[in-house]
Each structure stands twice: as structure tokens, then as C-alpha cells.
Design an enzyme around this catalytic site. Structure first.
Site, PDB file in Angstrom:
ATOM      1  N   HIS A 141       0.833  -1.197   0.000  1.00 36.04           N
ATOM      2  CA  HIS A 141       0.000   0.000   0.000  1.00 36.04           C
ATOM      3  C   HIS A 141       0.875   1.256   0.000  1.00 36.04           C
ATOM      4  O   HIS A 141       0.658   2.193  -0.761  1.00 36.04           O
ATOM      5  CB  HIS A 141      -0.919  -0.012   1.239  1.00 36.04           C
ATOM      6  CG  HIS A 141      -1.800   1.183   1.377  1.00 36.04           C
ATOM      7  ND1 HIS A 141      -3.170   1.139   1.223  1.00 36.04           N
ATOM      8  CD2 HIS A 141      -1.500   2.474   1.658  1.00 36.04           C
ATOM      9  CE1 HIS A 141      -3.671   2.348   1.396  1.00 36.04           C
ATOM     10  NE2 HIS A 141      -2.678   3.173   1.662  1.00 36.04           N
ATOM     11  N   GLU A 142       1.920   1.252   0.860  1.00 34.35           N
ATOM     12  CA  GLU A 142       2.785   2.437   0.962  1.00 34.35           C
ATOM     13  C   GLU A 142       3.650   2.593  -0.275  1.00 34.35           C
ATOM     14  O   GLU A 142       3.870   3.708  -0.753  1.00 34.35           O
ATOM     15  CB  GLU A 142       3.656   2.362   2.224  1.00 34.35           C
ATOM     16  CG  GLU A 142       2.907   2.181   3.535  1.00 34.35           C
ATOM     17  CD  GLU A 142       1.774   3.167   3.749  1.00 34.35           C
ATOM     18  OE1 GLU A 142       0.865   2.848   4.523  1.00 34.35           O
ATOM     19  OE2 GLU A 142       1.782   4.258   3.126  1.00 34.35           O
TER      20      GLU A 142
HETATM   21  O1  LIG Z   1      -2.964   5.771   3.905  1.00 35.05           O
HETATM   22  C1  LIG Z   1      -2.072   5.085   4.414  1.00 35.05           C
HETATM   23  O2  LIG Z   1      -1.036   4.786   3.806  1.00 35.05           O
HETATM   24  C2  LIG Z   1      -2.320   4.497   5.794  1.00 35.05           C
HETATM   25  C3  LIG Z   1      -3.182   3.253   5.644  1.00 35.05           C
HETATM   26  C4  LIG Z   1      -2.324   2.055   5.887  1.00 35.05           C
HETATM   27  C5  LIG Z   1      -2.997   0.761   5.516  1.00 35.05           C
HETATM   28  C6  LIG Z   1      -2.410  -0.057   4.568  1.00 35.05           C
HETATM   29  C7  LIG Z   1      -2.967  -1.279   4.229  1.00 35.05           C
HETATM   30  C8  LIG Z   1      -4.128  -1.701   4.840  1.00 35.05           C
HETATM   31  C9  LIG Z   1      -4.727  -0.896   5.797  1.00 35.05           C
HETATM   32  C10 LIG Z   1      -4.174   0.334   6.140  1.00 35.05           C
HETATM   33  C11 LIG Z   1      -4.401   3.312   6.614  1.00 35.05           C
HETATM   34  O3  LIG Z   1      -5.242   4.349   6.342  1.00 35.05           O
HETATM   35  S1  LIG Z   1      -4.040   3.453   8.297  1.00 35.05           S
HETATM   36  C12 LIG Z   1      -5.716   3.320   9.002  1.00 35.05           C
HETATM   37  C13 LIG Z   1      -6.109   1.856   9.118  1.00 35.05           C
HETATM   38  C14 LIG Z   1      -5.603   1.160  10.203  1.00 35.05           C
HETATM   39  C15 LIG Z   1      -5.873  -0.194  10.332  1.00 35.05           C
HETATM   40  C16 LIG Z   1      -6.647  -0.870   9.370  1.00 35.05           C
HETATM   41  C17 LIG Z   1      -7.143  -0.163   8.268  1.00 35.05           C
HETATM   42  C18 LIG Z   1      -6.885   1.213   8.139  1.00 35.05           C
HETATM   43 ZN   LIG Z   2      -2.767   5.208   1.768  1.00 28.65          ZN
END
Ligand SMILES: O=C(O)C[C@@H](Cc1ccccc1)[C@H](O)SCc1ccccc1
Ligand SMILES: [Zn+2]
Length: 156
Positions: A141-142
Site C-alpha cells: 500500500h505504501e
Molecule cells: O494511507 C495510508 O497509507 C495508511 C493506511 C495504511 C494501511 C495499509 C494497508 C491496509 C490498511 C491500512 C491506513 O489508512 S491506516 C488506518 C487503518 C488502520 C488499520 C486498518 C485499516 C486502516
Molecule cells: Zn494510503
């Protein structure tokens, strides 16, 4: 420092290819710290530099158990500079993802089940690891953010 505003859908910085980091200096450390503080304030499990308006190739991975992934590992946050995927599983897994830059959206996204990755730490040292499950998902994702891709560009 205080949390920075998070860039959201429509901000051009989210659609650029971020530049490799070449200077492992105090400026980079300050940017990484700002990203960390911003991620913590947003209760994220990751954040990429473009999300705080910085078009550089670094992000933070900070898995912790959460309501969607109750068995996610609780890990110390890792700052990954110039990250890359060396190998990836053929197996893909669907999982729900959110994005701090796409507020209020939860989308099911297909990701590799495991990855062999490399990155540099803030001191410039190179690291390698095999990631799997939720941590591999956060990494993918990152890394998308560093390549100008958000969840909305990944809708199957
Ligand atoms: O926008 C971002 O990069 C932060 C993401 C990170 C993420 C990656 C993969 C799967 C889920 C989240 C999230 O917005 S952080 C908020 C969050 C935390 C736990 C589960 C889902 C979303
Ligand atoms: Zn993101």
C-alpha cells in the site's frame, strides 16, 4: 513537531513518482519524524512521504492489531527509505484497506501474500526481509503511494 496536514485525493503530489532519497541527513530525519507524528495522530498503520506533501521515496510501516486485522502483529514502526520488492508470491490475497488520503473509503484490494523486500534505514544502511500477511499488505500500500497510486487507482 506537530502533525502535518495529510494530502487527500486530488492533491497532485499523490500522483507523482517520488524521487529516490540520496541525502541521509538531518533533513531526512526531520521529515521522517514529522511523518511518524502525523501517522500516530491519524492512528495509521503506515504513512508514505507523499501523504505529507513530500515527493521522496520513504514510508513508515507500523502494523498493530486493529478491528479489521485483530491478529496483525504489533511491531515497532520501521522507516523504510528507497524500498523495493525483490520477489513476490504468485498467490494474491484480498483484504480490506483504508487510506489516510482517501478518507472514509474501505476497499477490498488484492495484494501478494508475501514479499522479499529491501530498504535503507535513516543511517543509509541496507536491510532485507521477507514480509507476509498484513505487514506485506501495508508495504505494498505504501509503495503504491511512492509510485503515485492510491486505493482509487486499484479498484478491480
Ligand atoms: O494511507 C495510508 O497509507 C495508511 C493506511 C495504511 C494501511 C495499509 C494497508 C491496509 C490498511 C491500512 C491506513 O489508512 S491506516 C488506518 C487503518 C488502520 C488499520 C486498518 C485499516 C486502516
Ligand atoms: Zn494510503
Amino acid at each position: 513537531p506537530t502533525p502535518l496536514p495529510i494530502c487527500v485525493t486530488g492533491d497532485p503530489v499523490l500522483y507523482q513518482i517520488a524521487a529516490p532519497v540520496t541525502e541521509f541527513d538531518a533533513r531526512l530525519e526531520a521529515l521522517a519524524h514529522s511523518a511518524m507524528v502525523t501517522m500516530d495522530a491519524a492512528k495509521g498503520v503506515g504513512i508514505a512521504a507523499p501523504q505529507i506533501g513530500v515527493s521522496l521515496r520513504f514510508f513508515i510501516v507500523a502494523s498493530r492489531a486493529n478491528e479489521r486485522y485483530p491478529d496483525a502483529p504489533n511491531m515497532a514502526p520501521v522507516v523504510m527509505v528507497n524500498p523495493c520488492i525483490l520477489a513476490a508470491s504468485n498467490e494474491l490475497v484480498a483484504g480490506e484497506e483504508g487510506c489516510l488520503s482517501v478518507p472514509g473509503k474501505r476497499l477490498s484490494i488484492l495484494r501478494h501474500q508475501w514479499l522479499d523486500v529491501s530498504w535503507q534505514s535513516l543511517d543509509g544502511e541496507t536491510h532485507h526481509a521477507r514480509l507476509e500477511g498484513f505487514v506485506a499488505r501495508i508495504f505494498q500500500h505504501e509503495l503504491d503511494h511512492l509510485d503515485g497510486i492510491t486505493l482509487l487507482e486499484r479498484i478491480e
